[in-house]
Write an enzyme that holds these catalytic residues in place. Structure first.
Site, PDB file in Angstrom:
ATOM      1  N   GLU A 176      29.063  40.111  50.446  1.00 54.60           N
ATOM      2  CA  GLU A 176      29.571  38.784  50.514  1.00 54.60           C
ATOM      3  C   GLU A 176      29.683  38.321  52.086  1.00 54.60           C
ATOM      4  O   GLU A 176      29.382  37.551  52.654  1.00 54.60           O
ATOM      5  CB  GLU A 176      31.023  38.713  49.855  1.00 54.60           C
ATOM      6  N   GLY A 217      39.307  32.306  46.935  1.00 56.49           N
ATOM      7  CA  GLY A 217      40.607  32.338  46.359  1.00 56.49           C
ATOM      8  C   GLY A 217      41.123  33.684  46.058  1.00 56.49           C
ATOM      9  O   GLY A 217      42.372  33.883  46.150  1.00 56.49           O
ATOM     10  N   ALA A 218      40.239  34.693  45.970  1.00 56.33           N
ATOM     11  CA  ALA A 218      40.629  35.996  45.475  1.00 56.33           C
ATOM     12  C   ALA A 218      40.137  37.198  46.669  1.00 56.33           C
ATOM     13  O   ALA A 218      40.981  38.173  46.727  1.00 56.33           O
ATOM     14  CB  ALA A 218      39.911  36.424  44.520  1.00 56.33           C
ATOM     15  N   GLN A 221      36.838  37.641  54.051  1.00 53.72           N
ATOM     16  CA  GLN A 221      35.862  38.383  54.541  1.00 53.72           C
ATOM     17  C   GLN A 221      35.770  38.291  56.198  1.00 53.72           C
ATOM     18  O   GLN A 221      36.034  36.875  56.548  1.00 53.72           O
ATOM     19  CB  GLN A 221      34.260  38.482  54.258  1.00 53.72           C
TER      20      GLN A 221
END
Ligand SMILES: Nc1ncnc2c1ncn2[C@@H]1O[C@H](COP(=O)(O)OP(=O)(O)O)[C@@H](O)[C@H]1O
Ligand SMILES: [Ca+2]
Length: 512
Positions: A176, A217-218, A221
């Site tokens: 990500e 939201g969770a 990076q």
């Protein structure tokens, strides 16, 4: 003396002159033919467009992106652009843990929209990818079976769409971070330079890239090319060879440090020290109230370590609207006590010294944009802090009145989110007043959203080659221009030569 007689007959043209004239005429004709052939032969072919679809299955919701690029320029940098985004109704796919069979059908509306955008004859060849991020990483930790069922459901739906299904999976935090970094540098044109930019960069030994900061939201990076590479923490280092250049990239993804999970973590900690079922919270506006169901609260892997028994089942939160107190409250989420490396961000995670500019996107952008802090001229750290402080101090009824068009869930949390972003960047990553302005909050670059999806597709379709693809030295326009110029020079030279060496009678002195 008799004057020479002027007779009525024209002077006869010499054979050499005739040949020269013929040659001049023929070379002009040849040049015209040459230009015509060059123009028609090298004309760009009609645009043959290709498409690709990526679904970003985030913790809060899913977005479907359609990308488009000219087929013949596939390996050039900066040619892929976003042509459509569709926000899937309802929660993110991890929100279907109790009704897993509904996860797939929730995507149908957006898939239909993609069908409408992409020409019918290209549906079959258009790849479709789904990448799930931190919401699904958390669900996999909490209930692996439910996570697998959700993925099967979305796979079933994607396979039944008329596109070329290429996979639905949970991507790692490292991926990500890396794909977000690839996306912004691809869109900013940092990988491959042309013309002067290339020349200037070849003078400097390093090619500048921009770091990437993604707030979900969770998870969140941070990814950038550090000045010096240290092998202290190999799991945080990635190696890329793109367009003939090597990149050594640092990346880390903090699970549970996206803004929604950070709030859950904060509340779980606050709960430990509350004496009763009422909690006064400085990160919500004065007059704001929220009720939390405690039985579900600790099922989440981000809060489960704080689990304990409470003599009440509901927690009543009342806003206090105090920015300074909120910042102190949030600071506890960043454990700076032990660092096994030369330098750390927080929780004992390696972070090399920050380097260069950073593009901050997703929720970093949404929150800063709401607070009007994303102008082209970057705000100072003090200006940002005082804007968040001012906003937090507004009573809830005034906030609701002023921003009645904004969803209450977002609106009630902008104060917390603003303070959290400042804490994460200032306390967590240790950005300072000096390098704060190197952070650029960006939503889009050109027509494409900043995020990991474009980088993911570019990688999976091998659209970023390791070596620089052979390129024509000149663009089509410059080539034709140069051809025309050379031909004109050639004609002029031939004409001039003819005039100089075989002065036609009409130009000779005294006749005109
Ligand atoms: N307009 C907006 N204003 C504020 N927050 C937003 C807005 N749109 C999306 N968000 C938030 O941005 C975050 C996006 O995270 P998401 O990509 O779903 O999660 P993750 O990347 O952690 O899997 C969520 O916290 C969501 O609530
Ligand atoms: Ca995200």
């Amino acid at each position: 003396m008799d004057e020479p007689k002027v007779t009525g007959t024209k002077p006869k043209m010499s054979t050499t002159r005739k040949i020269l004239l013929m040659l001049g005429f023929l070379s002009t004709l040849a040049v015209i033919a040459l230009i015509t052939v060059a123009v028609t032969q090298n004309q760009p072919l009609p645009k043959n467009l290709k498409y690709g679809i990526v679904l970003d299955a985030g913790s809060s919701h899913t977005n479907l992106y359609v990308y488009e690029w000219p087929a013949e320029k596939e390996n050039d940098t900066g040619v892929v652009q976003q042509v459509e985004v569709c926000k899937v109704e309802g929660p993110g796919i991890s929100g279907y843990s109790q009704t897993t069979e509904k996860a797939g059908p929730s995507l149908e509306h957006c898939l239909q929209q993609a069908e409408d955008v992409i020409p019918l004859k290209q549906h079959q060849e258009t790849p479709v990818y789904l990448g799930a991020t931190a919401g699904m990483r958390l669900l996999r930790l909490e209930n692996k079976d439910a996570a697998d069922k959700v993925l099967s459901s979305v796979e079933k739906t994607l396979r039944s769409a008329p596109f070329n299904f290429q996979g639905a999976r949970i991507i790692s935090g490292q991926e990500e971070g890396a794909y977000g970094w690839i996306t912004i540098n691809y869109l900013l044109g940092n990988f491959k330079q042309s013309g002067w930019k290339k020349f200037l960069h070849s003078l400097k030994s390093v090619s500048e890239t921009s770091g990437a900061l993604d707030l979900g939201g969770a998870s969140t990076q941070i990814t950038f090319v550090p000045l010096e590479i240290s092998s202290e923490s190999p799991q945080n280092l990635l190696y890329f060879r793109l367009y003939g250049k090597d990149y050594q990239v640092y990346t880390h993804s903090f699970l549970c440090y996206g803004k929604d999970q950070a709030l859950q973590q904060k509340l779980a900690r606050d709960l430990q020290i509350t004496k009763n079922s009422r909690l006064s919270d400085p990160c919500f506006h004065q007059g704001y109230q929220r009720t939390i169901n405690i039985s579900n609260f600790f099922k989440n892997p981000c809060t489960s370590i704080e689990k304990k028994q409470f003599p009440f089942s509901q927690l009543y939160i009342e806003g206090e609207g105090n920015y300074e107190k909120c910042r102190r409250n949030i600071q506890d989420l960043f454990n700076k006590t032990n660092c096994p490396y030369s330098s750390c961000s927080f929780n004992g995670i390696y972070l090399p010294p920050l380097q260069g500019d950073f593009g901050a996107f997703s929720a970093f952008y949404f929150v800063m944009n709401f607070l009007n802090l994303t102008s082209d001229v970057p705000f100072t750290l003090d200006e940002v802090a005082s804007a968040v402080q001012k906003f937090c101090a507004l009573p809830w009824h005034e906030v609701k009145l002023q921003y009645h068009q904004i969803k209450e869930k977002y609106l009630s949390e902008y104060c917390f989110s603003g303070a959290y972003i400042l804490s994460l960047l200032e306390n967590g990553y240790e950005f300072t007043t000096e390098n704060w302005q190197r952070i650029h909050f960006l939503g889009k670059i050109g027509s494409s959203d900043a995020g990991w999806t474009l980088g993911y597709m570019l990688n999976l379709t091998n659209m970023i080659p390791a070596e620089e693809p052979p390129a024509r030295p000149l663009s089509y326009g410059s080539y034709v221009g140069l051809m025309v110029l050379c031909s004109l020079v050639l004609v002029s030279v031939i004409l001039l030569a003819w005039l100089l060496f075989h002065k036609p009678k009409c130009l000779q002195k005294g006749i005109v």
